[in-house]
Design a protein around this motif. Structure first.
Motif, PDB file in Angstrom:
ATOM      1  N   GLN A  35      -5.469  -0.450  -1.587  1.00 34.91           N
ATOM      2  CA  GLN A  35      -4.547  -0.160  -0.490  1.00 34.91           C
ATOM      3  C   GLN A  35      -5.218   0.683   0.598  1.00 34.91           C
ATOM      4  O   GLN A  35      -5.022   0.446   1.793  1.00 34.91           O
ATOM      5  CB  GLN A  35      -3.307   0.543  -1.028  1.00 34.91           C
ATOM      6  N   ALA A  36      -6.013   1.667   0.167  1.00 41.11           N
ATOM      7  CA  ALA A  36      -6.711   2.521   1.141  1.00 41.11           C
ATOM      8  C   ALA A  36      -7.739   1.715   1.916  1.00 41.11           C
ATOM      9  O   ALA A  36      -7.896   1.879   3.123  1.00 41.11           O
ATOM     10  CB  ALA A  36      -7.364   3.696   0.425  1.00 41.11           C
ATOM     11  N   ALA A  37      -8.450   0.812   1.228  1.00 41.79           N
ATOM     12  CA  ALA A  37      -9.470  -0.002   1.896  1.00 41.79           C
ATOM     13  C   ALA A  37      -8.828  -0.951   2.901  1.00 41.79           C
ATOM     14  O   ALA A  37      -9.389  -1.204   3.978  1.00 41.79           O
ATOM     15  CB  ALA A  37     -10.271  -0.789   0.856  1.00 41.79           C
ATOM     16  N   ALA A  38      -7.649  -1.459   2.578  1.00 44.79           N
ATOM     17  CA  ALA A  38      -6.953  -2.394   3.475  1.00 44.79           C
ATOM     18  C   ALA A  38      -6.505  -1.708   4.770  1.00 44.79           C
ATOM     19  O   ALA A  38      -6.348  -2.359   5.789  1.00 44.79           O
ATOM     20  CB  ALA A  38      -5.756  -3.013   2.765  1.00 44.79           C
ATOM     21  N   ARG A  39      -6.326  -0.402   4.717  1.00 46.79           N
ATOM     22  CA  ARG A  39      -5.868   0.354   5.887  1.00 46.79           C
ATOM     23  C   ARG A  39      -7.010   1.078   6.590  1.00 46.79           C
ATOM     24  O   ARG A  39      -6.780   1.938   7.415  1.00 46.79           O
ATOM     25  CB  ARG A  39      -4.795   1.364   5.478  1.00 46.79           C
ATOM     26  N   HIS A  40      -8.217   0.760   6.219  1.00 46.93           N
ATOM     27  CA  HIS A  40      -9.385   1.454   6.792  1.00 46.93           C
ATOM     28  C   HIS A  40      -9.731   0.932   8.156  1.00 46.93           C
ATOM     29  O   HIS A  40      -9.613  -0.163   8.515  1.00 46.93           O
ATOM     30  CB  HIS A  40     -10.565   1.290   5.835  1.00 46.93           C
TER      31      HIS A  40
END
Length: 120
Positions: free
Chosen positions: A115-120
């Motif tokens: 999820q964090a990588a998708a919002r990077h």
């Protein structure tokens, strides 16, 4: 990581490393009993990361007390809002309640990193 076999602890360490590489965030994990209230304890663990705390995610699990807390720093929270952490925590808790502590941890670490990588 008390209470885990060596292979289980190794799998979790590898999952944390992969999550950090994938997301660019710092991940911390604590399994055990809290000192004081669980939320306050999890926040103290997070604060203990010092300069890294802003970009960090701490997962606190007390299997005996059936507690789970996910704490994010200011920078990490931009990529992992509370709603995403709540959904991940619910999935983790489902695994824990079925007796699968390691599976729940592996899922949660990977899901938060994704999820964090998708919002990077």
């Amino acid at each position: 990581m008390r209470g885990l076999t060596a292979p289980q602890a190794d799998d979790i360490r590898k999952a944390v490393q992969a999550a950090e590489q994938r997301s660019g965030l710092r991940f911390g994990l604590f399994i055990g009993r809290p000192e004081g209230s669980r939320r306050h304890f999890a926040e103290r663990l997070h604060a203990a990361l010092g300069d890294e705390a802003a970009g960090a995610v701490v997962i606190f699990v007390d299997p005996v007390g059936r507690a789970l807390e996910i704490v994010t720093g200011d920078t990490a929270r931009l990529r992992l809002p509370d709603s995403a952490c709540r959904l991940t925590a619910m999935s983790m808790a489902t695994s824990f309640s079925a007796g699968d502590l390691v599976g729940g941890l592996l899922y949660g670490i990977a899901a938060l990193a994704e999820q964090a990588a998708a919002r990077h």
